[in-house]
Enzyme design. Structure first.
Site, PDB file in Angstrom:
ATOM      1  N   GLU A 121      36.259  47.440   2.171  1.00 26.26           N
ATOM      2  CA  GLU A 121      35.645  46.159   1.798  1.00 26.26           C
ATOM      3  C   GLU A 121      36.259  44.988   2.556  1.00 26.26           C
ATOM      4  OE1 GLU A 121      32.828  45.551  -0.152  1.00 26.26           O
ATOM      5  OE2 GLU A 121      32.758  47.691   0.313  1.00 26.26           O
ATOM      6  N   ASP A 126      23.444  33.938  36.809  1.00 29.23           N
ATOM      7  CA  ASP A 126      23.135  32.537  36.528  1.00 29.23           C
ATOM      8  C   ASP A 126      21.702  32.222  36.907  1.00 29.23           C
ATOM      9  OD1 ASP A 126      25.255  31.064  35.213  1.00 29.23           O
ATOM     10  OD2 ASP A 126      26.507  31.633  36.925  1.00 29.23           O
TER      11      ASP A 126
HETATM   12  C1  9D3 Z   1      28.504  45.424   1.177  1.00 31.60           C
HETATM   13  C2  9D3 Z   1      29.916  45.013   1.298  1.00 31.60           C
HETATM   14  N1  9D3 Z   1      30.023  43.559   1.309  1.00 31.60           N
HETATM   15  C3  9D3 Z   1      30.194  43.080  -0.074  1.00 31.60           C
HETATM   16  C4  9D3 Z   1      29.484  41.790  -0.273  1.00 31.60           C
HETATM   17  C5  9D3 Z   1      31.166  43.088   2.080  1.00 31.60           C
HETATM   18  C6  9D3 Z   1      31.351  43.748   3.405  1.00 31.60           C
HETATM   19  C7  9D3 Z   1      32.591  44.283   3.712  1.00 31.60           C
HETATM   20  C8  9D3 Z   1      32.799  44.887   4.941  1.00 31.60           C
HETATM   21  C9  9D3 Z   1      30.343  43.812   4.344  1.00 31.60           C
HETATM   22  C10 9D3 Z   1      30.547  44.430   5.579  1.00 31.60           C
HETATM   23  C11 9D3 Z   1      31.777  44.974   5.871  1.00 31.60           C
HETATM   24  C12 9D3 Z   1      32.021  45.605   7.184  1.00 31.60           C
HETATM   25  N2  9D3 Z   1      31.558  44.755   8.269  1.00 31.60           N
HETATM   26  C13 9D3 Z   1      32.367  44.263   9.203  1.00 31.60           C
HETATM   27  O1  9D3 Z   1      33.553  44.543   9.224  1.00 31.60           O
HETATM   28  C14 9D3 Z   1      31.815  43.349  10.187  1.00 31.60           C
HETATM   29  C15 9D3 Z   1      30.487  42.884  10.396  1.00 31.60           C
HETATM   30  C16 9D3 Z   1      29.235  43.156   9.735  1.00 31.60           C
HETATM   31  O2  9D3 Z   1      29.134  43.946   8.775  1.00 31.60           O
HETATM   32  N3  9D3 Z   1      28.113  42.520  10.186  1.00 31.60           N
HETATM   33  C17 9D3 Z   1      28.135  41.658  11.233  1.00 31.60           C
HETATM   34  N4  9D3 Z   1      29.270  41.365  11.870  1.00 31.60           N
HETATM   35  C18 9D3 Z   1      30.415  41.977  11.449  1.00 31.60           C
HETATM   36  S1  9D3 Z   1      31.921  41.713  12.118  1.00 31.60           S
HETATM   37  C19 9D3 Z   1      32.677  42.766  11.099  1.00 31.60           C
END
Ligand code: 9D3
Length: 248
Positions: free
Chosen positions: A116, A169
């Site tokens: 998370e 570019d």
């Molecule tokens: C469903 C889980 N979410 C709870 C509200 C929180 C969450 C925790 C960890 C959502 C995504 C993640 C993992 N994602 C990333 O580490 C991440 C990410 C992404 O999910 N979308 C776009 N850019 C990024 S950069 C890192």
């Protein structure tokens, strides 16, 4: 330019490191990608890298100590590097950000989260910048870290072949691409537009620009609002708007 990535899933990076533009840039010494696994810095028999959140709730977090140890190793190897945390809470990464990073000459330590997220105190103590790659939910920061590196490394001098570099570019930057065709001239009743076979480079340039502007107007009008337009581009756009409703 050196990228050191803190990740629990180093094998995910094999494809990026070994293939294509990035693989070649690494072979040429233009870029380096090194990986640090927090699991290698655990002290307990179970090699624990996650733990439950204070306050309760679902899911697990990456623990402070193994992350700290991996980050400290990376910082010892790259003492002047910017520490970047890939996170849904970050600023949206775009081509402008990629260009800034490529031009900065600065090495980066990329922190890819799992579960998370990570203990907030890691962000407080170590993180200089937070970037997201877009508003969709992924299962970790590894793909975002690879997206960032791919976008930045291909901009480094010498990373692309001559043809792609010449395009770098382009006057059509910031617009959607025009349609492209290759042989055969006719297939399944579908033809290549005559203008592309005319040999008249000025007609071809203008046709491509018109196609790019038309597609951008239809699909991504937000891009036109963000971009300066030349008088030629404004003229062509006015023509497109005047004729719209005729075609499509
Ligand atoms: C469903 C889980 N979410 C709870 C509200 C929180 C969450 C925790 C960890 C959502 C995504 C993640 C993992 N994602 C990333 O580490 C991440 C990410 C992404 O999910 N979308 C776009 N850019 C990024 S950069 C890192």
């Amino acid at each position: 330019m050196r990228f050191h990535v803190i990740t629990l899933m180093p094998a995910m990076f094999d494809a990026l490191r070994n293939q294509g533009v990035v693989g070649r840039a690494i072979e040429r010494g233009i870029a380096q990608i090194r990986l640090w696994n927090p699991r290698d810095y655990t002290q307990d028999v179970h090699r624990t890298v996650d733990d439950r959140p204070y306050g309760g709730g679902p899911g697990m977090l990456m623990k402070y100590e193994p992350l700290r140890a991996a980050i400290e190793e990376a910082k010892a190897a790259l003492p002047r590097a910017e520490v970047v945390y890939l996170s849904p809470q970050g600023r949206r990464f775009d081509q402008t950000a990629a260009r800034h990073m490529a031009n900065s000459g600065r090495d980066r330590i990329l922190l890819a989260g799992r579960y998370e997220g990570i203990d907030e105190r890691i962000i407080e103590r170590y993180v200089d910048a937070e970037w997201s790659i877009g508003d969709y939910v992924l299962s970790g920061g590894e793909l975002p870290a690879m997206v960032l590196m791919d976008a930045v490394i291909r901009l480094l001098p010498g990373a692309l072949g001559a043809a792609d570099s010449a395009q770098q570019d382009s006057f059509m930057d910031g617009l959607l691409d025009c349609p492209h065709y290759t042989r055969p001239e006719q297939i399944d009743g579908l033809a290549v537009p005559q203008v592309l076979q005319s040999g008249n480079h000025e007609w071809i340039r203008r046709w491509r620009l018109r196609q790019a502007l038309q597609r951008t107007l239809e699909r991504r009008p937000d891009l036109l609002r963000d971009r300066e337009l030349s008088s030629e581009e404004r003229h062509i756009l006015d023509e497109i708007r005047a004729t719209s409703g005729d075609a499509e």
